[in-house]
Design a protein around this motif. Sequence first.
Motif, PDB file in Angstrom:
ATOM      1  N   VAL A  59       1.229  -0.894  -0.226  1.00  0.00           N
ATOM      2  CA  VAL A  59       0.079  -0.142  -0.297  1.00  0.00           C
ATOM      3  C   VAL A  59       1.124   1.116  -0.328  1.00  0.00           C
ATOM      4  CG1 VAL A  59      -1.574   1.221   1.659  1.00  0.00           C
ATOM      5  CG2 VAL A  59      -1.866  -0.867   1.028  1.00  0.00           C
ATOM      6  N   ASP A  60       2.106   1.111   1.262  1.00  0.00           N
ATOM      7  CA  ASP A  60       2.614   2.993   1.389  1.00  0.00           C
ATOM      8  C   ASP A  60       3.143   2.964   0.330  1.00  0.00           C
ATOM      9  OD1 ASP A  60       0.959   3.949   2.958  1.00  0.00           O
ATOM     10  OD2 ASP A  60       2.743   3.259   4.693  1.00  0.00           O
ATOM     11  N   GLY A  61       3.876   1.672  -1.169  1.00  0.00           N
ATOM     12  CA  GLY A  61       5.037   1.536  -1.418  1.00  0.00           C
ATOM     13  C   GLY A  61       4.262   2.300  -2.829  1.00  0.00           C
ATOM     14  N   LEU A  62       3.176   1.185  -2.908  1.00  0.00           N
ATOM     15  CA  LEU A  62       2.429   2.164  -4.039  1.00  0.00           C
ATOM     16  C   LEU A  62       2.418   3.488  -4.037  1.00  0.00           C
ATOM     17  CD1 LEU A  62       0.786   1.953  -7.168  1.00  0.00           C
ATOM     18  CD2 LEU A  62      -1.294   1.343  -5.682  1.00  0.00           C
ATOM     19  N   LEU A  63       2.350   4.295  -2.760  1.00  0.00           N
ATOM     20  CA  LEU A  63       1.797   5.779  -2.710  1.00  0.00           C
ATOM     21  C   LEU A  63       2.859   5.879  -2.952  1.00  0.00           C
ATOM     22  CD1 LEU A  63      -0.454   7.944  -1.967  1.00  0.00           C
ATOM     23  CD2 LEU A  63       0.945   7.547   0.463  1.00  0.00           C
ATOM     24  N   LEU A  64       4.077   5.397  -2.734  1.00  0.00           N
ATOM     25  CA  LEU A  64       5.686   6.171  -3.015  1.00  0.00           C
ATOM     26  C   LEU A  64       5.476   6.369  -3.712  1.00  0.00           C
ATOM     27  CD1 LEU A  64       7.769   5.139   0.396  1.00  0.00           C
ATOM     28  CD2 LEU A  64       6.244   7.703   0.409  1.00  0.00           C
ATOM     29  N   LEU A  65       5.646   5.278  -4.932  1.00  0.00           N
ATOM     30  CA  LEU A  65       5.894   5.148  -6.405  1.00  0.00           C
ATOM     31  C   LEU A  65       5.348   6.226  -6.688  1.00  0.00           C
ATOM     32  CD1 LEU A  65       6.412   1.848  -7.037  1.00  0.00           C
ATOM     33  CD2 LEU A  65       8.205   3.273  -7.250  1.00  0.00           C
ATOM     34  N   ALA A  66       3.825   6.192  -6.601  1.00  0.00           N
ATOM     35  CA  ALA A  66       3.039   6.971  -7.532  1.00  0.00           C
ATOM     36  C   ALA A  66       3.499   8.442  -6.810  1.00  0.00           C
ATOM     37  CB  ALA A  66       1.804   6.510  -7.232  1.00  0.00           C
ATOM     38  N   THR A  67       4.179   9.127  -5.946  1.00  0.00           N
ATOM     39  CA  THR A  67       3.832  10.552  -5.662  1.00  0.00           C
ATOM     40  C   THR A  67       5.092  10.787  -6.560  1.00  0.00           C
ATOM     41  OG1 THR A  67       3.263  10.113  -3.200  1.00  0.00           O
ATOM     42  CG2 THR A  67       4.418  12.066  -4.304  1.00  0.00           C
ATOM     43  N   VAL A  68       6.029  10.099  -6.718  1.00  0.00           N
ATOM     44  CA  VAL A  68       7.480  10.044  -7.041  1.00  0.00           C
ATOM     45  C   VAL A  68       6.888  10.427  -8.672  1.00  0.00           C
ATOM     46  CG1 VAL A  68       9.233   9.166  -7.790  1.00  0.00           C
ATOM     47  CG2 VAL A  68       8.804   9.333  -5.777  1.00  0.00           C
ATOM     48  N   GLY A  69       6.436   9.390  -9.520  1.00  0.00           N
ATOM     49  CA  GLY A  69       5.453   9.627 -10.714  1.00  0.00           C
ATOM     50  C   GLY A  69       5.016  11.465 -10.914  1.00  0.00           C
ATOM     51  N   VAL A  70       4.100  11.415  -9.333  1.00  0.00           N
ATOM     52  CA  VAL A  70       2.954  13.059  -9.647  1.00  0.00           C
ATOM     53  C   VAL A  70       4.130  14.110  -9.842  1.00  0.00           C
ATOM     54  CG1 VAL A  70       1.698  14.009  -8.507  1.00  0.00           C
ATOM     55  CG2 VAL A  70       1.179  11.624  -9.441  1.00  0.00           C
ATOM     56  N   LEU A  71       4.780  13.352  -8.802  1.00  0.00           N
ATOM     57  CA  LEU A  71       5.885  14.876  -8.759  1.00  0.00           C
ATOM     58  C   LEU A  71       6.846  14.919  -9.767  1.00  0.00           C
ATOM     59  CD1 LEU A  71       6.507  15.254  -5.162  1.00  0.00           C
ATOM     60  CD2 LEU A  71       5.246  16.392  -6.360  1.00  0.00           C
ATOM     61  N   LYS A  72       7.551  14.183 -10.407  1.00  0.00           N
ATOM     62  CA  LYS A  72       8.442  14.358 -10.918  1.00  0.00           C
ATOM     63  C   LYS A  72       8.566  12.924 -12.455  1.00  0.00           C
ATOM     64  CE  LYS A  72      12.041  15.071  -8.328  1.00  0.00           C
ATOM     65  NZ  LYS A  72      13.501  14.477  -7.659  1.00  0.00           N
ATOM     66  N   PRO A  73       7.188  13.658 -13.643  1.00  0.00           N
ATOM     67  CA  PRO A  73       6.565  12.701 -14.548  1.00  0.00           C
ATOM     68  C   PRO A  73       7.609  12.546 -15.489  1.00  0.00           C
ATOM     69  CG  PRO A  73       5.405  14.984 -14.427  1.00  0.00           C
ATOM     70  CD  PRO A  73       6.489  14.893 -13.242  1.00  0.00           C
ATOM     71  N   SER A  74       8.080  10.947 -15.424  1.00  0.00           N
ATOM     72  CA  SER A  74       8.902  11.557 -17.047  1.00  0.00           C
ATOM     73  C   SER A  74       9.039  11.605 -18.145  1.00  0.00           C
ATOM     74  CB  SER A  74       8.936   9.522 -17.172  1.00  0.00           C
ATOM     75  OG  SER A  74       7.692   8.769 -17.980  1.00  0.00           O
ATOM     76  N   ARG A  75       9.797  11.542 -19.128  1.00  0.00           N
ATOM     77  CA  ARG A  75       9.750  12.493 -20.288  1.00  0.00           C
ATOM     78  C   ARG A  75       8.976  11.370 -21.071  1.00  0.00           C
ATOM     79  NH1 ARG A  75      16.183  14.466 -21.523  1.00  0.00           N
ATOM     80  NH2 ARG A  75      16.020  15.865 -19.781  1.00  0.00           N
ATOM     81  N   GLY A  76       8.213  11.738 -21.978  1.00  0.00           N
ATOM     82  CA  GLY A  76       7.386  11.643 -22.818  1.00  0.00           C
ATOM     83  C   GLY A  76       6.411  11.304 -22.460  1.00  0.00           C
ATOM     84  N   SER A  77       5.731  11.087 -21.113  1.00  0.00           N
ATOM     85  CA  SER A  77       4.836  10.144 -20.569  1.00  0.00           C
ATOM     86  C   SER A  77       3.892  10.233 -21.142  1.00  0.00           C
ATOM     87  CB  SER A  77       4.901  10.101 -19.164  1.00  0.00           C
ATOM     88  OG  SER A  77       4.709  11.819 -18.590  1.00  0.00           O
ATOM     89  N   ASP A  78       2.674   9.859 -21.749  1.00  0.00           N
ATOM     90  CA  ASP A  78       1.757   9.545 -22.462  1.00  0.00           C
ATOM     91  C   ASP A  78       0.285  10.361 -21.036  1.00  0.00           C
ATOM     92  OD1 ASP A  78       0.868   7.569 -21.418  1.00  0.00           O
ATOM     93  OD2 ASP A  78       0.723   6.466 -23.767  1.00  0.00           O
ATOM     94  N   ARG A  79      -1.024  10.837 -22.224  1.00  0.00           N
ATOM     95  CA  ARG A  79      -1.632  10.898 -20.897  1.00  0.00           C
ATOM     96  C   ARG A  79      -2.750   9.732 -20.462  1.00  0.00           C
ATOM     97  NH1 ARG A  79      -7.072  14.190 -23.063  1.00  0.00           N
ATOM     98  NH2 ARG A  79      -7.193  14.401 -21.156  1.00  0.00           N
ATOM     99  N   ARG A  80      -2.569   8.510 -20.451  1.00  0.00           N
ATOM    100  CA  ARG A  80      -2.618   7.058 -20.189  1.00  0.00           C
ATOM    101  C   ARG A  80      -1.847   6.774 -19.384  1.00  0.00           C
ATOM    102  NH1 ARG A  80      -1.952   1.401 -20.415  1.00  0.00           N
ATOM    103  NH2 ARG A  80      -3.361   0.254 -20.063  1.00  0.00           N
ATOM    104  N   THR A  81      -0.409   7.286 -19.327  1.00  0.00           N
ATOM    105  CA  THR A  81       0.514   7.406 -18.457  1.00  0.00           C
ATOM    106  C   THR A  81       0.518   7.751 -17.330  1.00  0.00           C
ATOM    107  OG1 THR A  81       2.267   5.953 -20.217  1.00  0.00           O
ATOM    108  CG2 THR A  81       2.908   6.576 -17.394  1.00  0.00           C
ATOM    109  N   ARG A  82       0.311   9.113 -17.402  1.00  0.00           N
ATOM    110  CA  ARG A  82       0.099   9.866 -16.532  1.00  0.00           C
ATOM    111  C   ARG A  82      -1.904   9.670 -15.591  1.00  0.00           C
ATOM    112  NH1 ARG A  82       1.943  13.402 -20.167  1.00  0.00           N
ATOM    113  NH2 ARG A  82      -0.631  13.975 -20.944  1.00  0.00           N
TER     114      ARG A  82
END
Length: 195
Positions: free
Chosen positions: A39-62
């Motif tokens: 649970v918290d692992g997913l939340l931490l990964l998602a938080t990093v993804g929200v704050l630092k989106p990868s280059r070229g990430s499409d709408r579906r990925t976001r």
Amino acid sequence: MGALVVAGVAAYASYVHQREFALQGGADRTSATLWPLSVDGLLLLATVGVLKPSRGSDRRTRSVVWLAFLLGIAVSLAANIAAAPALAWKPVLVAGWPPVALLLAVELLAHRSGDDIGGDAADESEDEVVDDNPLLARARQLDTRHRELYQRPVSAESLRKELRVGAGRSRRLVAVVRASSNGSGRGRMPTQNAI
């Protein structure tokens, strides 16, 4: 250092509450021990993804990142609050605070590290901003739009927010965009609209 301490304390408290919740829910000891990490692992990964989106990430990925983020918050809060010994405001506050504190501490750490490294690398030169940088085209588009709307060039802070890059990188992008729009750029990547 303070944010790391807060994150560690909050992670521990959240882990204990979620483990208790999993045990109450019928999980065996091994599953209950691992469940909070999912649970918290997913939340931490998602938080990093929200704050630092990868280059070229499409709408579906976001969308998937945001879904993971929101589900992670909801499940973590629900599990922590359900582990409270009573549904009174004090036990609920004590049980519900750790996931909130953990989330905020991780966001503070991610923002600080983003500013420290300037988006990618602290020693990135202006040449690297100009050459082969997909953010430069987007920065130029934002500058053009900003000039049309407000009759002035885009600020580094506006670029930082729009492009989700560090302060150092946004300042370098602004310098390159302004230099090229004033006709003093190197000519490697001409502006889309001469202003």
